[in-house]
Design an enzyme around this catalytic site. Structure first.
Site, PDB file in Angstrom:
ATOM      1  N   SER A   1       1.043  -1.137   0.010  1.00  0.00           N
ATOM      2  CA  SER A   1      -0.015   0.102   0.369  1.00  0.00           C
ATOM      3  C   SER A   1       0.868   1.456  -0.102  1.00  0.00           C
ATOM      4  CB  SER A   1      -1.723  -0.096   1.554  1.00  0.00           C
ATOM      5  OG  SER A   1      -0.029  -0.247   2.528  1.00  0.00           O
ATOM      6  N   GLY A   2       0.211   2.313  -0.270  1.00  0.00           N
ATOM      7  CA  GLY A   2       0.703   3.730  -0.231  1.00  0.00           C
ATOM      8  C   GLY A   2       2.066   3.631  -0.928  1.00  0.00           C
TER       9      GLY A   2
ATOM     10  N   ASP B   1       9.027  -9.473   7.597  1.00  0.00           N
ATOM     11  CA  ASP B   1       9.152  -8.720   8.788  1.00  0.00           C
ATOM     12  C   ASP B   1      10.846  -8.203   8.449  1.00  0.00           C
ATOM     13  OD1 ASP B   1       9.472  -7.164  11.066  1.00  0.00           O
ATOM     14  OD2 ASP B   1       9.184  -8.894  12.505  1.00  0.00           O
ATOM     15  N   VAL B   2      10.725  -6.632   8.462  1.00  0.00           N
ATOM     16  CA  VAL B   2      12.238  -6.663   8.166  1.00  0.00           C
ATOM     17  C   VAL B   2      12.753  -6.369   9.102  1.00  0.00           C
ATOM     18  CG1 VAL B   2      11.335  -4.869   6.058  1.00  0.00           C
ATOM     19  CG2 VAL B   2      11.246  -3.669   8.238  1.00  0.00           C
TER      20      VAL B   2
ATOM     21  N   ASN C   1      11.136   1.030   1.927  1.00  0.00           N
ATOM     22  CA  ASN C   1      10.001   1.769   2.351  1.00  0.00           C
ATOM     23  C   ASN C   1       9.077   1.238   3.964  1.00  0.00           C
ATOM     24  OD1 ASN C   1       7.496   3.589   1.698  1.00  0.00           O
ATOM     25  ND2 ASN C   1       6.880   1.618   1.422  1.00  0.00           N
TER      26      ASN C   1
ATOM     27  N   TYR D   1       9.682   8.541  15.398  1.00  0.00           N
ATOM     28  CA  TYR D   1       9.647   8.875  14.368  1.00  0.00           C
ATOM     29  C   TYR D   1      10.567   9.506  13.507  1.00  0.00           C
ATOM     30  CZ  TYR D   1       7.961   9.058   9.307  1.00  0.00           C
ATOM     31  OH  TYR D   1       7.978   9.530   8.244  1.00  0.00           O
TER      32      TYR D   1
ATOM     33  N   ILE E   1       1.529  13.122   3.315  1.00  0.00           N
ATOM     34  CA  ILE E   1       1.262  12.040   1.532  1.00  0.00           C
ATOM     35  C   ILE E   1       0.313  12.072   1.883  1.00  0.00           C
ATOM     36  CG2 ILE E   1       2.180  11.093  -0.519  1.00  0.00           C
ATOM     37  CD1 ILE E   1       3.679  13.117   0.280  1.00  0.00           C
TER      38      ILE E   1
ATOM     39  N   THR F   1      -1.572   9.259   1.885  1.00  0.00           N
ATOM     40  CA  THR F   1      -1.921   8.139   1.898  1.00  0.00           C
ATOM     41  C   THR F   1      -2.453   7.803   2.824  1.00  0.00           C
ATOM     42  OG1 THR F   1      -0.624   7.838   4.291  1.00  0.00           O
ATOM     43  CG2 THR F   1       1.255   7.811   2.432  1.00  0.00           C
TER      44      THR F   1
END
Length: 264
Positions: free
Chosen positions: A16-17, A64-65, A91, A169, A202, A204
């Site tokens: 998504s996004g 899962d990064v 991303n 963040y 953005i 999203t």
């Protein structure tokens, strides 16, 4: 200049996004081999790509990064399927709680750092290791063994608005820019191009769900000189640009796309 992209794309957060629209933009520019990775299904992205490009080849991987073994395995699967990785877009990320330092729980802070920074580092490390093994696709001085783009944020360049206390963040995105720049200078002479994209606000799905009049995000939108949110398509097009020969002299850049928010 017009540009055409030929090669293999590897995109995290592709369900998504911005990740989804980066896949669409890369396909418009000629990419036909994709590994699409996300913790959630990438069904919609795959459906749209196959609808518009009959010759597209797609490998879907649930990832899962923050899992080192899973990241390394996803690179190995991509190379086994397609032979190489030319365009990596790291991303995948999360926002975390809107809390100041004195309020945020340690586990939330750690989770944001793990996904947004450690996850990018793990992916970039694995991508670099692979790209060092492969040759350029052409003899042009504007060609690279591979190109990596990391999603940072305008809040990796400035502090968050006082109405948006996204401490974890912002910390993670400042670090992503540092990681991008540090590795870019080391690996540019070895034929790997690394840059970062720094989006502003953005449109999203997550942001749009909070855009009721009078909401925090609506108040933030008013501060944007363009008086609108950026679109996912605009961000996807910038990812394609950063992977293209048009940006061949850009190394370690933090490309800001925020409607003018950070220049006020």
């Amino acid at each position: 200049m017009a540009f055409t992209l030929k090669g293999v794309a590897y995109i995290t957060g592709a369900g998504s996004g911005i990740g989804q629209y980066a896949a669409y933009s890369l396909a418009r520019q000629g990419v036909r081999a994709f590994t699409l990775l996300d913790r959630n299904p990438v069904t919609e992205t795959v459906k749209e790509l196959k609808k518009n490009y009959q010759d597209v080849s797609i490998k879907e991987i649930a990832l899962d990064v923050v899992n080192e073994d899973a990241v390394n395995d996803s690179i190995a699967q991509t190379v086994k399927e397609f032979g190489r990785i030319d365009f990596a877009f790291n991303n995948a990320g999360i926002g975390g709680m809107l809390k100041t330092t004195n309020e945020i729980p340690l586990d939330d802070f750690q989770r944001v750092i793990d996904v947004n920074l450690k996850g990018v580092w793990l992916c970039q490390r694995a991508q670099i290791r692979q790209m060092l093994k492969q040759e350029k696709l052409s003899d042009s001085p504007r060609s690279y063994r591979g190109s990596i783009v990391n999603t940072a944020s305008m809040y990796g360049l400035i502090s968050p608005s006082i109405n948006v206390p996204s401490t974890a963040y912002s910390t993670s995105k400042h670090a992503v820019i540092g990681l991008t720049r540090a590795d870019a200078t080391v690996f540019a002479p070895k034929g790997i191009k690394i840059n970062a994209l720094c989006p502003g606000y953005i449109a999203t799905p997550l942001v749009m769900s909070t855009m009721d009049k009078g909401s925090v995000m609506e108040n933030e939108r008013i501060k944007v000189p363009l008086q609108r949110l950026g679109t996912m398509e605009e961000m996807g097009d910038l990812v394609a640009f950063l992977h293209s020969d048009a940006s061949s002299y850009m190394i370690g850049a933090a490309l800001t796309a925020d409607g003018g928010f950070t220049v006020q």
